[in-house]
Scaffold this active site. Sequence first.
Site, PDB file in Angstrom:
ATOM      1  N   ARG A1084       0.839  -1.188   0.000  1.00 15.52           N
ATOM      2  CA  ARG A1084       0.000   0.000   0.000  1.00 15.52           C
ATOM      3  C   ARG A1084       0.880   1.247   0.000  1.00 15.52           C
ATOM      4  NH1 ARG A1084      -3.207   3.016   4.736  1.00 15.52           N
ATOM      5  NH2 ARG A1084      -4.112   4.616   3.410  1.00 15.52           N
ATOM      6  N   HIS A1129      -3.130  10.999   0.710  1.00  9.48           N
ATOM      7  CA  HIS A1129      -2.609  10.731   2.042  1.00  9.48           C
ATOM      8  C   HIS A1129      -1.985  12.012   2.591  1.00  9.48           C
ATOM      9  CE1 HIS A1129      -1.083   7.344   4.832  1.00  9.48           C
ATOM     10  NE2 HIS A1129      -0.921   8.495   5.478  1.00  9.48           N
ATOM     11  N   GLU A1174      -7.535   8.350   6.336  1.00  8.59           N
ATOM     12  CA  GLU A1174      -7.839   8.971   7.619  1.00  8.59           C
ATOM     13  C   GLU A1174      -8.381  10.393   7.482  1.00  8.59           C
ATOM     14  OE1 GLU A1174      -4.638   8.628  10.395  1.00  8.59           O
ATOM     15  OE2 GLU A1174      -4.475   6.471  10.184  1.00  8.59           O
ATOM     16  N   ASN A1316      -7.679   1.812   9.629  1.00 13.10           N
ATOM     17  CA  ASN A1316      -6.399   2.035  10.295  1.00 13.10           C
ATOM     18  C   ASN A1316      -6.638   1.978  11.791  1.00 13.10           C
ATOM     19  OD1 ASN A1316      -5.463   2.507   7.738  1.00 13.10           O
ATOM     20  ND2 ASN A1316      -4.877   4.638   8.083  1.00 13.10           N
ATOM     21  N   TYR A1318      -4.659   1.404  15.672  1.00 13.79           N
ATOM     22  CA  TYR A1318      -3.384   1.312  16.381  1.00 13.79           C
ATOM     23  C   TYR A1318      -3.543   1.032  17.871  1.00 13.79           C
ATOM     24  CZ  TYR A1318      -1.000   3.276  12.285  1.00 13.79           C
ATOM     25  OH  TYR A1318      -0.491   3.480  11.029  1.00 13.79           O
ATOM     26  N   GLU A1383      -3.745  -0.113   8.037  1.00 14.24           N
ATOM     27  CA  GLU A1383      -2.565   0.306   8.803  1.00 14.24           C
ATOM     28  C   GLU A1383      -2.666  -0.271  10.198  1.00 14.24           C
ATOM     29  OE1 GLU A1383      -1.587   4.464   9.089  1.00 14.24           O
ATOM     30  OE2 GLU A1383      -1.915   4.818   6.952  1.00 14.24           O
TER      31      GLU A1383
END
Length: 1642
Positions: A1084, A1129, A1174, A1316, A1318, A1383
Site C-alpha cells: 500500500r 494521504h 484517515e 487504520n 493502532y 494500517e
Amino acid sequence: MSSNNERHNRIQQETQLLLSFCRADLRCPEFQASHPVPPGSKQYFEYLQSRGVTHFKVPLSWAQLLPTGHPSQPQQAVVRCYQTLLKQLLEAGLQPLVILHGWTVPESLQSRYGGWESQELAQMFQQYAEFAFQEFAPLAHSWMDFLSVHIDYNCAISSEFENELRNLQILSGNLPILIYEMSAHDCSPNDYQLLGDFLNVLMDNGLNIMGCDMKDMLGKLDTEDALVNHGISHHTRVTGLRNSYQTVWDKFKSQTTAERDLFLQESFPSGFQWATSSVSFKTEGGWSEGGKGETSDSVPAKLPVFTPTESQRILGTADFFGLNHYTSRLVNSSDGGCTPSPDGVGDFHATVDPTWSSTASDWIYPVPWGLRRLLNYISTEYLSANKLPVYITGNGMPTDYSVDSLTDTSRMDYMRSYINEALKATLTDGVDVQRFTVQSLMDGFEANQGYSQRFGLHYVNFEVGSRPRTPKQSAYLYAEIIEQNGFSSQKSKKFKAAERPLTRRLAALPPSEVPSQAKVVWEKFSSQSNFDRKMYHYGTFPEGFSWGISSSAYQIEGGWNADGKGPSIWDRFTQTTNTIPDKANGNVACDSYNKLNEDLYMLRALRVKSYRFSLSWSRIFPDGTRKSLNQKGVDYYNRLIDGLIAYNIEPMVTLYHWDLPEALQKVNGWESAEMIDIFNDYCDFCFATFGDRVKFWITINQPQTIAWSGYGLGNMPPNVVDPGYRPYIVAHNLIKAHAKAYHTYDDKYRQSQGGLISIALNADWFEPADVNVVREVVTADRAMQFQLGWFAHPIFKNGDYPDALKWQVGNKSEIQSLPQSRLPSFTEEEKNFIKGTADVFCVNHYTTRVVSYFTAALQPHSYESDQDMREAEEPDSPTTAIPNQKAVAWGLRRLLNWIKEEYGDPEIYITENGAAVEWDDFERVMFYKTYIDEALKANNLDGVRLRGYTATAFMDSFEWLHGYKFLFGLHHVDFTNPDRPRTPKYSAHYYYNIIKDNGFPLPDDEKMLHGHFREDFMWSSASASYQIEGGWRADGKGLSIWDKFAHSPSKILNDDNGDIACDSYNKIEEDVAILKQLKVSHYRFSLSWPRVLPDGTINNINEAGINYYQRLLDALHAANIQPQVTLYHWDLPQAIEDYGGFLNDSFVKLFRDYADLMFDRLGDKVKIWITFNEPLVVARHGYGFGDFAPGISSGPDTLPYIVGHNLIKAHAEAWHLYNDKYRAKQNGIISITISSDWSEPRNPYRQEDYDAARRVVEFTLGWFSHPIFNGDYSEIMKTRIRDRSLAAGLPQSRLPEFTQEEIKRIKGTHDFFGLNQYTSVLAFPVDHGNIASLEADIGAATVPDPTWLDSASVWLKVTPFGIRRLLNFIKNEYGNPPIIVTENGVSEQGPIDLNDVHRIYYYEQYINQVLKAYLLDGVDVRGYTAWSLLDNLEWASGFSQRFGLFYVNRSDPNLPRVPKSSVNFYATVIKCNGFPESGVPEPRVWSNNRANKFLGLDLSADDAETGLYTTFALLIVAVVGVISSVSTLQPSPHSLPLADAPRRRCVGGSKCLGLGAHVCTGSLLVAAWGPAGTSLQAPLASAPWLLVDPISVALLSSFQEGGTDAPPMVLLGLLHSGCHGPGSPACLLHVLGDRAMAPYIL
C-alpha cells in the site's frame, strides 16, 4: 412430561433463595459486545450467592425483547443480554426463576389490540411465550405461568364424567386439575342427586382436583334449599367446599391484640429461602436503548371468558404459589353499581383503619397480621389438595427520598413484623411457606412516583453517574435475619479459628556486608528495558494465598471515651493541635465501635480471607496496665473476632498501631525501658484472651515511623523533637519489646494455640540514581538498611544492627566529637534473644524513591543526615494525592526480591499497600492492578515466597496527619452523615474480582489462537508519499501543504522535513527488493497529488510524476506484489489550499478530476483503490488543532465539520466515477480508509462512561463511516452538535446537513471497509461548558490504562484486544462488510536497536486478534497491512519516531534499508498465513528475567546474553586460528550469503517452527564453516547442513536422531534476530551448554 409429584418434590428438594435483581443501569446495547449485561452484575450475583441466595428472579421484558410484539422481529441484543444474564447466574451458582410477563406490553400491540380484553393480544402473548421458551428454556428450569380447564357437564350423561376426568389427568401427565369454569346443561331444577354425584366425583381421592368453579351449575339449581333438604351440607366428602375466607376469619377473629401481635422468637425450617427482588422496569434503565418499545396500561372493559380448551390448558400450570403482598384493607358491603373497577363489580368498599401507620406510599399501610391471614386463606382455598408451597415473592414498603433514607427504622419495623407473621403462618398454622422475598434490593424507579419513593434495602444515589449503592440499616437487619434464619435468640457459640501448622523458627543468618549481597537485585532489574519492566504478567497466586484488607483502631473505631476507654496519645494530640486539616480527629472516625455488623457485612461481601485490624491498648487497659482492665473493650474485640471467624475470615491482629495509652506516655513512653515489660504484659493478656481464635499476631506496626516521626521529627505523637538521639533509643526499646512478646507467645501459647507472630515493617524501595555508579548502589543499599534493616536485621539475621547502620552512625558520631556512637548497642545475650523473633516477614510498602550520594551536614545530629543521601521522586510514575508518594509499582517486585536475598528467603506477607487518590477511584484501581501484578511477578517469576497481600484500606478513615483530606478506602464513608454510611467504590469491586480469581488468570483476549486466514488473504505493508518519497522539487513536482508546513518554523520536531525523506523517489528497486524479502502479497502506497498535478488541476499534468508511479507499479507486478493505491494521504497541493482547500466546495470537483486522471493512467495496473486516508486526521488535526498541515486552528467549532463534509462528498464522487466509468474494464475495487481508536469506559460501573466511549467511536469512526455505510451522520453526532449549537444561541447546527439527494448518493459508496487501527483508550464524560469545538461536542476525555505497554508515540499504547473489538463493532454496525486493515503498527525512539522485540510482540498480538475476529467472530477480514515499511518522516514528530520494519540509516547518504528482527517475524506469519497449530510450540511468554542455562549455569537472559557474546568472540578468534593452520578447511558450498538464503512457504513436510522460531525448517539463518565434501543423512539432507536457526536445540538434535556423523563446527555469529521471547541471543544457550552437543562445537 414429569408428574406433578415429581415436580413438587424437585421444588421441595431445592434449597434455594429467590432474588429478583437488575442493575439500575442495566442495558443490553449492541455497542458493547464485550459487555452484553452491565459490568459488575456478575460480581453482584457472586456476592448474593455468598450471602446464601440461590435463586434469582428474572422478569422478562416483552416490550424490550419484541419491540413490535412479534417473535419474527426480536431485538437480538436484548436476547443476548438475557442469555448472558442467565448464564452468569448459573456460573455464580444461582438458579434463574424466569417470569414471562410483568407489567410491560409493547406499545405497538397496545395500540393495535387494546388491553388484555383482546383475544388477539392473548394469542400474541402465546407466541411471545413460545419464543421465550425457545430462547431461554435451556438456561432456566423455573418459570412462573398458569393453566386451567373448562368442563362442559351434561346431566343427561353424567355417568361418563368421572372417566373423562381420569383420561384428562392421564393425558396431562398427572398434573393437578383446576376446573376453572363448570358449565352445566340439560339439568332439571330437581337434579340434586346428580349434583351430589358430581361432588362425589370431585372429592374422589384418586383424582387430583385442585378446585372447581360451580357458579354456573349452582345457578341453575335451587341450591339454597337443596343443600339442606338433601343433606349435602353434612356430607363429609364436601366439607372442602366450605367458604375458605370464613374458615380463616373464624380462626383469627377472636384473637386479642396481644395475641395477634405476639412476636415469635423462633427460626424458620431448615432450608428456608431468603431473597430480595426488583422489577425490570424499575431498575433496568435503557428504556429506549436498542429498540425497546414503550409500555402502557390497559383499562379492562369486561371480564373475558376462557374457552374450555383454554381452561384446560391453564389449570395446574404452577409449581408454587407466588405471592406479592404489601398491605391490607378493611372492607364492607356496598352497591358498586356499574363502576368499572374491582370494588364496583364486587360490590365492596375498601378502607383503612385510621390507627394504622402510614408510609411514603398512599396505598401501603403496615398491617403485618394481614399476611398471616392471607397465607392461611391461600393454603385453605388453593393448596389443600395439591400441597404446593408458597413463595412470598414481594413484600416491602417505601420511604420518602428526603426522609429516613439510610436509617430506615420504619422499614426495619415493617420487615421484622411481616417476616414474623410469615414465621407464625409456617410454624403455628402449618402453611408451607418456603421463601420470603423483600422488595427491593435497591432503590429504583417507582412508576408515577419516579425516584421519590424508595423501596430499596440499598440506597442508590441517582445523582452520581456510577449509581453507587449504600446499604441502609434495613440491609444489615435483613442480613442478620437471614443469618439466624428467623428470630431465634443467639445461642452462645464457641468460635474456633482454622488451625495453622506450627512454624519453624527462622535460622540465624550472618550479618550483611556493605553493600549487602542483595545488591544483586539492582544488577538484575535496574537495566530492564521499559518493555520488559511494563510487560503485564498473567497468572495466579498459590492455592491458599491470603487476601486481606486492613484498618487500625484509632483510624476507624471512634468511641474515643465510650464504655470506659482511656485516652491515647492520638486522642490528646488531635484534640489539642491545629496542624491537622480541618482540625479533624478520631473521636468518631468511622464509628466502627458501634457499627460492627456493618463492617462484617462489607468484609463478607468483599470475600477477603483475612482482616488486619489493631487492638486499642487504651480500650482494653485504659491506663495501659492490667489493673485497669475494661471488660467492655474486651467484649467488643471478642464480638469482632467471633464475627470474622463465623464468616471464615482470619483475624490478623496488630497489638500496637501507634495509639499508646496517654497514661504510659506520661512516664516517658517508649523512651523508657520499662515499656518492654508493660508491653509484654499487655500482649500476654491478649494472647490469653483472644489467642484461641487469633492465629496471626503482629506485635508492632511500623516501628520506624514511631521512632522517627514520633521522636525525631516530632510531627506525630508523642511529638518529641530530637532527630539525633531518641529515634535510636526508642527503636532499641521497640525491638526488645517485640522480642519479649515473641518469646512470651512462643513459650506460653504457641503449642496450644498454634499461631504465628511477627512485626510489620515499613519499607520503601530505593533505586540508585545511576546503577552503573558503585557509590550510588552503595547509597541505595544503605538507604534500605537505615529504613528496613534497622529493625529487620536484628530480628531476621543476627540480633544486631546492620554494619552499614553501625558504621555510618558510629563514624558520624566520632566526626561529631561524640564519646560514643549515638546508636545503642545490644549485649550478646540480647542479640541471641532478638534474632529469629519472627515467624514470617511482614512488610508495609507504598512507594519508591530515587537516591544519590550526598555528604550531609554534621549539625544538627540527625538520623536523616546520618544516611548521607539525597532522595528524589521517580520521574515517570503516576502521582497520588499524598505528596512524595508516587505509585511506582515496579519497586514492589524489587523490594520483595531484596527481602528474599537479604533475609534468607522468608515467607512474606504484604501487610499494607494502597494509595490515596484525590478525585477518582480509577487511579486506585490502577494502583492495585499494577502493584499486585508486580507481587505476582515476584512470586511466580522470581521465586519469592509471598504468602499474602493486604490492601489498604478497608474504608475511608482518619489518615493521621492528613485527617480526612486524603482517603485510602475501598469503601467510601460519608463523614458528614452521623450514621457514617459505607458505600463500596469501584476499587472494592475490582479487588473483589482479584480475590475471586486469585490473581490475574490469562484472559481469553490474551490467549493465542492457532489457525489460518483465508487462502487469498492480503498481506501488505504500507507507506505514504510525503513520508518516504523525497524529491520534493524534483522533475516538476509542485508544493504540497506539508512542504510548506515543514518549512515553517517550529512545526516539525527537530526541524525535520520530507525534502529527501527515504529518497524512495530514486529507490524503486531497493524498496521492491525489501518488499520481496518481506514476502508480502500487496503493497500500500499513496500518490503525491502535487507530483502528478503540480497546481492540483488537470490543466497542468506532470508526466514525470506519472512515469514514476508507472515504473513503481511495473516493478511491483514483476515481483508478484499487488498494489493498494491511496489517492490522497494528506499532501494536498498547496495551490488548492491557497484557494480554500477542503473548505471550498470546488474541492469536490478538483478531487474528482484528479481521481479520473489516475484511474485512466494507472488503473490498468491497480485493482485496489483508496480515496482518502484517515479523513478524521485531515479535519481534526489540520483544521481543528492545527498541529498538522495546513495548520489551521482558527475555527475548531466549525471548520473540521466543513472539511469532513466535503471529504465525504469528494469520496462519493470518486467512487461513483470509478463505478460508472472504470470498474467494468479494470475490475478493481475502491473504498476509503478510516482511522479509529477503540474506546472502552474508564469505569465499567458508570453508564456515563459507556456513553462517553460510544461517543468517542461515533465521532471518530462513525463520523465518516456512518454516512458511507448507513447514510447520513449518526443520530448521536447530529443530536449532540445540534443541541449544543442551539444552546449557544446559533440558529442551526454547526454540523452541515446532507440533502436527501446527497445522502442517497453517498450511501453505499464502498467496496470494502479500510481500517487504520493502532490503539485503544478509556473514555469518561467531560463537560466543556460553553466551549464550541469538536472535542467539546464529543463531551468525553480519554486516558490510557497505565498497565498498557508504551510506544514512542504518546497517543499509542499497545492494546491488542481493541482491534478485535473494533472489527466486531464494524461488523455489527455496518452489516459485516469486507474489511482490510490498511494500517497497524507501533513506534520506537531513541538508540537504534534492530532487535525490535516490542514490535514483534505488537504484531504477534494484534495479528492474532485479527485472526480471532475472523475465525471466532465471523468478521469478514480480507487483509492486514503493517505500518510501516520504512522508518520514515512521522509527520510533526519528524524522524524521532520510527514505525518501520526496515531501519533507514540516515547517517549514510545512500539511506540503506536494514531489516529489523520484526521483518523475519512478519515474513514467517505471512508464509504460514497465520498461526498454524501443527508443529507449533506454545506461544512465547513475554516475561523478563527468566533463568537460562548457559554452560551449565542458571543465568538471567541478560547475564546469559553477555556470556554468549563473550563466547562468540572467543569462537571467532578460534576460527581465525583454525583457518590459518588447517588448509583442508574450505568454505562450505552450502554457506550462502544471508540475503540469498532460501525463503519458501511452509509446505509439504516443512513446518513452521512457530512463534518461538519465526522461521520454517530449511531456512538458513547463520553461516558457518566445515570440512568440504561432508555428506549428511536424513532428516536434514535437503537443507544446508550447517543450518543453525535460533531454535538450535531442535535442529541440532536432529543430527543425533538421524545418526549423522557431523564434524566439529564453528558458529560465526547470530542472525540479527529470528529469536526473541524464548531467548534473544540466548537462543543458542542450550546448545552451548548442552554436553550432548559438545562433539559439534569447536
